[in-house]
Write an enzyme that holds these catalytic residues in place. Structure first.
Site, PDB file in Angstrom:
ATOM      1  N   HIS A   1      26.527  51.808  42.853  1.00  0.00           N
ATOM      2  CA  HIS A   1      27.648  50.993  41.847  1.00  0.00           C
ATOM      3  C   HIS A   1      27.525  50.635  41.344  1.00  0.00           C
ATOM      4  O   HIS A   1      28.322  49.984  40.545  1.00  0.00           O
ATOM      5  CB  HIS A   1      28.823  50.979  42.972  1.00  0.00           C
ATOM      6  CG  HIS A   1      29.890  52.244  43.399  1.00  0.00           C
ATOM      7  ND1 HIS A   1      29.300  51.869  44.615  1.00  0.00           N
ATOM      8  CD2 HIS A   1      30.256  52.696  43.501  1.00  0.00           C
ATOM      9  CE1 HIS A   1      29.818  52.707  45.571  1.00  0.00           C
ATOM     10  NE2 HIS A   1      30.971  53.274  44.387  1.00  0.00           N
TER      11      HIS A   1
ATOM     12  N   ARG B   1      37.540  35.362  40.544  1.00  0.00           N
ATOM     13  CA  ARG B   1      38.516  36.517  39.652  1.00  0.00           C
ATOM     14  C   ARG B   1      38.874  35.787  39.272  1.00  0.00           C
ATOM     15  O   ARG B   1      39.679  34.555  39.305  1.00  0.00           O
ATOM     16  CB  ARG B   1      39.476  36.876  40.930  1.00  0.00           C
ATOM     17  CG  ARG B   1      40.298  38.231  40.451  1.00  0.00           C
ATOM     18  CD  ARG B   1      40.767  39.067  41.374  1.00  0.00           C
ATOM     19  NE  ARG B   1      41.744  39.082  41.259  1.00  0.00           N
ATOM     20  CZ  ARG B   1      42.488  40.096  39.705  1.00  0.00           C
ATOM     21  NH1 ARG B   1      41.590  40.467  39.143  1.00  0.00           N
ATOM     22  NH2 ARG B   1      43.799  40.426  39.668  1.00  0.00           N
ATOM     23  N   VAL B   2      39.369  36.495  37.941  1.00  0.00           N
ATOM     24  CA  VAL B   2      39.651  36.133  36.305  1.00  0.00           C
ATOM     25  C   VAL B   2      40.951  36.673  36.076  1.00  0.00           C
ATOM     26  O   VAL B   2      40.035  37.622  35.712  1.00  0.00           O
ATOM     27  CB  VAL B   2      38.987  35.423  35.687  1.00  0.00           C
ATOM     28  CG1 VAL B   2      38.326  33.402  35.980  1.00  0.00           C
ATOM     29  CG2 VAL B   2      37.926  35.981  35.087  1.00  0.00           C
TER      30      VAL B   2
ATOM     31  N   SER C   1      51.016  36.806  33.790  1.00  0.00           N
ATOM     32  CA  SER C   1      51.479  37.979  32.659  1.00  0.00           C
ATOM     33  C   SER C   1      53.610  38.279  32.297  1.00  0.00           C
ATOM     34  O   SER C   1      53.469  38.889  31.454  1.00  0.00           O
ATOM     35  CB  SER C   1      50.989  38.878  32.217  1.00  0.00           C
ATOM     36  OG  SER C   1      50.969  39.788  34.235  1.00  0.00           O
ATOM     37  N   ASP C   2      54.025  38.149  33.944  1.00  0.00           N
ATOM     38  CA  ASP C   2      55.061  38.537  33.471  1.00  0.00           C
ATOM     39  C   ASP C   2      55.850  37.800  34.845  1.00  0.00           C
ATOM     40  O   ASP C   2      55.047  37.496  35.830  1.00  0.00           O
ATOM     41  CB  ASP C   2      54.946  40.367  33.401  1.00  0.00           C
ATOM     42  CG  ASP C   2      54.236  40.936  34.726  1.00  0.00           C
ATOM     43  OD1 ASP C   2      53.247  40.664  34.490  1.00  0.00           O
ATOM     44  OD2 ASP C   2      54.760  41.258  35.954  1.00  0.00           O
TER      45      ASP C   2
HETATM   46  N1  HPA Z   1      51.713  43.628  40.446  1.00  0.00           N
HETATM   47  C1  HPA Z   1      50.850  43.726  40.055  1.00  0.00           C
HETATM   48  N2  HPA Z   1      50.322  42.945  40.033  1.00  0.00           N
HETATM   49  C2  HPA Z   1      49.822  42.207  39.029  1.00  0.00           C
HETATM   50  C3  HPA Z   1      50.970  42.761  38.638  1.00  0.00           C
HETATM   51  C4  HPA Z   1      52.221  42.985  39.336  1.00  0.00           C
HETATM   52  O1  HPA Z   1      53.336  43.536  38.722  1.00  0.00           O
HETATM   53  N3  HPA Z   1      51.434  41.871  37.176  1.00  0.00           N
HETATM   54  C5  HPA Z   1      50.370  41.287  37.324  1.00  0.00           C
HETATM   55  N4  HPA Z   1      49.319  41.868  37.766  1.00  0.00           N
END
Ligand code: HPA
Length: 241
Positions: free
Chosen positions: A5, A88-89, A209-210
């Site tokens: 790979h 890991r970033v 991110s959320d």
């Molecule tokens: N699940 C898995 N990985 C992620 C998520 C999630 O909700 N948000 C950002 N990376």
């Protein structure tokens, strides 16, 4: 000396590799940090670059999504290319209530629902932990940078590395929150075990991110970029500690 790979030669990778999930993100990081970056891998579009930051060698390569993909690349980098540490970033979904969108998580341990680590030592629920050395360096870099610590919040603790993105057993996220789990992503637990397998070091530095349980906060594209760069600064400090 290509591997299945990675079509690079021995010596093409630096001892430290930053590893985002997205290969285009790897390219963006390389361009941002290393004017002297050169392409060292393009198999399956999993772009990898090597250059220098402040005179020290550094590589950046994508991992793809999920523990299966990340483990293939981590194994080949550790086993065939002499890589010593992988940071890991990436991004994570928030789980704990104190974790807000835009915060950074230094993941010192990773629960998982994956079979990948349970296969490693029969009869054992493997404890996937980050390198203390790298985690300490990332946290110290945060504490030492007044500009950074005024803008961002860093959480140090456990995460979960799930196999499914779109399926979660009912109530599992709430239970994880009750146990102080900071967030969810999809690669760290197996990355940590792979580092242990080869006697090397790994860490995940994640931008939230959320949030899975609290949808009140969101980031603008500009905020997303700034926060990601905050996390990147911590990752580079760990890479070169
Ligand atoms: N699940 C898995 N990985 C992620 C998520 C999630 O909700 N948000 C950002 N990376």
């Amino acid at each position: 000396m290509a591997t299945p790979h990675i079509n690079a030669e021995k010596g093409d990778f630096a001892p430290a590799v930053l590893m985002p999930g997205d290969p285009r993100r790897a390219q963006a990081i390389a361009e941002l940090l290393m004017p002297d970056a050169r392409l060292v891998n393009d198999v399956r579009g999993m772009l990898g670059f090597t250059g220098t930051v402040n005179g020290k060698p550094l590589s950046v390569m994508g991992s793809g999504m999920g523990q299966a993909s990340a483990t293939i690349y981590a194994t080949e980098l550790f086993e065939q290319f002499g890589v010593e540490r992988i940071i890991r970033v990436g991004t994570a979904g928030g789980i704990a209530p104190q974790v807000k969108v835009g915060d950074v998580i230094v993941a010192v341990g990773a629960h998982t629902d994956s079979a990948m680590n349970s296969l490693r030592i029969p009869g054992v629920h493997y404890s996937a932990v980050a390198s203390f050395n790298l985690a300490r360096a990332a946290v110290e870099a945060f504490e030492a940078n007044a500009e950074l610590s005024a803008a961002a919040k860093v959480h140090v603790g456990t995460i979960i590395s799930r196999d499914h993105f779109y399926f979660t057993p009912e109530g599992q996220t709430e239970r994880l929150a009750a146990y102080g789990t900071l967030g969810v992503e999809m690669e760290a637990a197996s990355l940590y075990a792979t580092a242990a397998q080869f006697g090397r070091e790994a860490l995940a530095v994640l931008t939230v991110s959320d949030h899975l349980l609290d949808h009140s906060g969101d980031m603008t594209a500009q905020e997303r970029q700034t926060r990601f760069q905050d996390a990147l600064a911590l990752a580079v400090a760990a890479a070169h500690c």
